[in-house]
Design a protein around this motif. Structure first.
Motif, PDB file in Angstrom:
ATOM      1  N   SER A  53       0.839  -1.199   0.000  1.00  0.00           N
ATOM      2  CA  SER A  53       0.000   0.000   0.000  1.00  0.00           C
ATOM      3  C   SER A  53       0.869   1.242   0.000  1.00  0.00           C
ATOM      4  CB  SER A  53      -0.918   0.016   1.217  1.00  0.00           C
ATOM      5  OG  SER A  53      -0.166   0.097   2.396  1.00  0.00           O
ATOM      6  N   GLU A  54       0.339   2.273  -0.619  1.00  0.00           N
ATOM      7  CA  GLU A  54       0.957   3.598  -0.587  1.00  0.00           C
ATOM      8  C   GLU A  54      -0.197   4.573  -0.396  1.00  0.00           C
ATOM      9  OE1 GLU A  54       3.325   6.158  -3.737  1.00  0.00           O
ATOM     10  OE2 GLU A  54       4.443   4.412  -3.064  1.00  0.00           O
ATOM     11  N   LEU A  55      -0.531   4.797   0.855  1.00  0.00           N
ATOM     12  CA  LEU A  55      -1.694   5.598   1.185  1.00  0.00           C
ATOM     13  C   LEU A  55      -1.313   7.068   1.249  1.00  0.00           C
ATOM     14  CD1 LEU A  55      -3.095   3.239   3.940  1.00  0.00           C
ATOM     15  CD2 LEU A  55      -3.573   3.235   1.489  1.00  0.00           C
ATOM     16  N   PRO A  56      -2.060   7.931   0.566  1.00  0.00           N
ATOM     17  CA  PRO A  56      -1.679   9.341   0.481  1.00  0.00           C
ATOM     18  C   PRO A  56      -1.530  10.016   1.837  1.00  0.00           C
ATOM     19  CG  PRO A  56      -3.745   8.926  -0.705  1.00  0.00           C
ATOM     20  CD  PRO A  56      -3.299   7.631  -0.104  1.00  0.00           C
ATOM     21  N   GLU A  57      -2.348   9.630   2.823  1.00  0.00           N
ATOM     22  CA  GLU A  57      -2.262  10.284   4.127  1.00  0.00           C
ATOM     23  C   GLU A  57      -1.146   9.727   5.000  1.00  0.00           C
ATOM     24  OE1 GLU A  57      -5.030   6.814   4.413  1.00  0.00           O
ATOM     25  OE2 GLU A  57      -4.856   8.472   3.025  1.00  0.00           O
ATOM     26  N   ALA A  58      -0.447   8.675   4.530  1.00  0.00           N
ATOM     27  CA  ALA A  58       0.591   8.055   5.349  1.00  0.00           C
ATOM     28  C   ALA A  58       1.960   8.059   4.677  1.00  0.00           C
ATOM     29  CB  ALA A  58       0.187   6.608   5.670  1.00  0.00           C
ATOM     30  N   VAL A  59       2.086   8.714   3.541  1.00  0.00           N
ATOM     31  CA  VAL A  59       3.359   8.700   2.813  1.00  0.00           C
ATOM     32  C   VAL A  59       3.961  10.092   2.865  1.00  0.00           C
ATOM     33  CG1 VAL A  59       4.438   8.327   0.568  1.00  0.00           C
ATOM     34  CG2 VAL A  59       2.581   6.846   1.314  1.00  0.00           C
ATOM     35  N   GLY A  60       5.194  10.158   3.330  1.00  0.00           N
ATOM     36  CA  GLY A  60       5.885  11.439   3.405  1.00  0.00           C
ATOM     37  C   GLY A  60       6.599  11.751   2.108  1.00  0.00           C
ATOM     38  N   PRO A  61       7.350  12.807   2.093  1.00  0.00           N
ATOM     39  CA  PRO A  61       8.086  13.162   0.890  1.00  0.00           C
ATOM     40  C   PRO A  61       9.127  12.098   0.540  1.00  0.00           C
ATOM     41  CG  PRO A  61       8.643  14.641   2.708  1.00  0.00           C
ATOM     42  CD  PRO A  61       7.547  13.752   3.176  1.00  0.00           C
ATOM     43  N   ALA A  62       9.376  11.945  -0.729  1.00  0.00           N
ATOM     44  CA  ALA A  62      10.338  10.934  -1.184  1.00  0.00           C
ATOM     45  C   ALA A  62      11.751  11.307  -0.755  1.00  0.00           C
ATOM     46  CB  ALA A  62      10.267  10.812  -2.700  1.00  0.00           C
ATOM     47  N   GLY A  63      12.558  10.270  -0.562  1.00  0.00           N
ATOM     48  CA  GLY A  63      13.960  10.501  -0.242  1.00  0.00           C
ATOM     49  C   GLY A  63      14.225  10.564   1.247  1.00  0.00           C
ATOM     50  N   VAL A  64      15.485  10.819   1.555  1.00  0.00           N
ATOM     51  CA  VAL A  64      15.930  10.899   2.938  1.00  0.00           C
ATOM     52  C   VAL A  64      16.505  12.286   3.155  1.00  0.00           C
ATOM     53  CG1 VAL A  64      17.524   9.940   4.642  1.00  0.00           C
ATOM     54  CG2 VAL A  64      16.449   8.447   2.953  1.00  0.00           C
ATOM     55  N   ALA A  65      16.162  12.899   4.256  1.00  0.00           N
ATOM     56  CA  ALA A  65      16.644  14.240   4.540  1.00  0.00           C
ATOM     57  C   ALA A  65      17.483  14.229   5.813  1.00  0.00           C
ATOM     58  CB  ALA A  65      15.466  15.192   4.702  1.00  0.00           C
ATOM     59  N   ASP A  66      18.307  15.254   5.959  1.00  0.00           N
ATOM     60  CA  ASP A  66      19.058  15.434   7.191  1.00  0.00           C
ATOM     61  C   ASP A  66      18.083  15.793   8.308  1.00  0.00           C
ATOM     62  OD1 ASP A  66      21.556  14.957   6.058  1.00  0.00           O
ATOM     63  OD2 ASP A  66      21.772  17.061   5.463  1.00  0.00           O
ATOM     64  N   ALA A  67      18.449  15.418   9.508  1.00  0.00           N
ATOM     65  CA  ALA A  67      17.628  15.784  10.666  1.00  0.00           C
ATOM     66  C   ALA A  67      17.643  17.290  10.854  1.00  0.00           C
ATOM     67  CB  ALA A  67      18.165  15.090  11.905  1.00  0.00           C
TER      68      ALA A  67
END
Length: 91
Positions: A53-67
């Motif tokens: 599943s890839e639910l729109p309300e549970a998927v954040g932006p793509a990729g990995v970001a610095d803290a």
């Protein structure tokens, strides 16, 4: 969106299959997956039944970001006298 994936085997060749369901149709997707598993148990050449599943309300932006700069995670308390977490019990 919810997708059920499976393989159907014919003449020694596995053919990938997929069926899509709306993001609010988890019950239907689970029923379809169980129907596929029942068909496999009955002897049909089906394998690798999986749900993704890839639910729109549970998927954040793509990729990995610095803290964030103010993020302070540590595994040990710098000062054991400083309590961690939220208080428990009534107050």
């Amino acid at each position: 969106m919810i997708v059920v994936f499976w393989m159907e085997h014919a003449q020694g060749q596995g053919q990938p299959q997929a069926r899509s369901f709306a993001s609010d149709a988890l019950a239907q997707a689970l029923r379809w997956a169980e129907e596929l598993r029942a068909r496999r148990k009955a002897g049909e050449a089906i394998s690798h039944v999986a749900i993704q599943s890839e639910l729109p309300e549970a998927v954040g932006p793509a990729g990995v970001a610095d803290a964030p700069a103010d993020y302070a995670h540590y595994k040990r308390r710098i000062d054991p006298a400083i309590p961690l977490g939220r208080p428990s019990g009534g107050s």
